[in-house]
Design an enzyme around this catalytic site. Structure first.
Site, PDB file in Angstrom:
ATOM      1  N   TYR A 278      -1.794  -0.553  10.615  1.00  0.00           N
ATOM      2  CA  TYR A 278      -1.946  -0.718   9.106  1.00  0.00           C
ATOM      3  C   TYR A 278      -0.567  -0.267   8.554  1.00  0.00           C
ATOM      4  O   TYR A 278       0.007  -0.736   7.624  1.00  0.00           O
ATOM      5  CB  TYR A 278      -3.122  -0.238   8.455  1.00  0.00           C
TER       6      TYR A 278
ATOM      7  N   SER B 203       0.775  -1.267   0.082  1.00  0.00           N
ATOM      8  CA  SER B 203      -0.062  -0.104   0.082  1.00  0.00           C
ATOM      9  C   SER B 203       0.963   1.495   0.106  1.00  0.00           C
ATOM     10  O   SER B 203       2.051   1.242   0.399  1.00  0.00           O
ATOM     11  CB  SER B 203      -0.863   0.077   1.437  1.00  0.00           C
TER      12      SER B 203
END
Length: 246
Positions: free
Chosen positions: A148, A135
């Site tokens: 995250y 990501s």
């Protein structure tokens, strides 16, 4: 006991929705045998070249066994670690159990699957690739996503380490770092004018990311055209990480 066959084999975690579902569709369309791994059932269950493992990737012994018992192709083999999860809360409210869950799904499962897959390729003497779906959060910080963000940074480190460890066996390992992609997880963003405007302002091209964009990148990275690429991260974010609108 593992066996080999003449052809190409792909393993995809998080295969039942969003980016994972698009990946399954793309690799089936290009002639791969595909094994999908996901907690949820798959829309591809009736496909003759698709096998579904309905499993939680954090059941690490079972995850390892999938690769131990699988078939591998003599032409090419591919693992895409796409399963992922996140939290949205301030760090002061982030519990240890939630932190551990995010890391278990995003990092540890990718390590277990990646190691098992590469070891099987070496054992059988067959070629292959690993693609970790990271990501842009693995390249920058974001509010309220401590676990995250930290986990996706770890995924990029894992990608480099696997590339180093297995490069001599002609196994390439790369990552894709998407920006905001329209999936069931992010669908609410597209119905919130303020959130959608924030996404558009964060990019430098008008197109919005779709799961198929990630699938196209994976097709490239797993192909002979990318034969000299390993340990790299392909960023596809509409320009999200190149700068900001002042």
């Amino acid at each position: 006991m593992t066996t080999t066959f003449t052809g190409r084999q792909a393993f995809i975690t998080g295969a039942s929705s969003g980016i994972g579902k698009a990946l399954v569709s793309a690799f089936l369309a290009t002639g791969y045998q595909v094994d999908g791994i996901d907690c949820a059932p798959s829309a591809f269950m009736a496909e003759t070249r698709y096998r579904h493992h309905q499993a939680d990737v954090t059941e690490f012994t079972a995850l390892d066994a999938i690769f131990e018992q699988a078939e591998y192709g003599s032409e090419n083999n591919l693992l895409i670690n796409c399963a992922g999860t996140r939290e949205i809360c301030p760090v002061s409210e982030l519990s240890l159990s939630l932190w551990e869950r995010v890391f278990a799904v995003n990092v540890t499962a990718s390590f277990i699957a990646g190691r098992a897959f590469c070891q099987q390729l070496v054992r059988h003497g067959v070629p292959g690739n690993v693609i970790n779906i990271a990501s842009v959060s693995g390249m920058m910080g974001e509010p309220n996503r401590t676990a995250y963000v930290a986990s996706k940074h770890a995924v990029l480190g894992l990608t480099k380490q696997l590339a180093i460890e297995f490069g001599a066996q002609e196994i390439r390992v790369n990552a894709i770092a998407p920006g905001v992609i329209r999936t069931p997880l992010t669908e609410p963003y597209y119905h919130d004018p303020n959130q959608l405007n924030k996404i558009k302002r964060g990019q430098f091209i008008p197109q919005l990311g779709e799961p198929e964009d990630v699938a196209e990148a994976a097709l490239y990275l797993s192909s002979p055209k990318a034969r000299f690429i390993t340990g790299s991260t392909l960023v596809m974010d509409g320009g999200w990480t190149i700068g900001k609108d002042l």
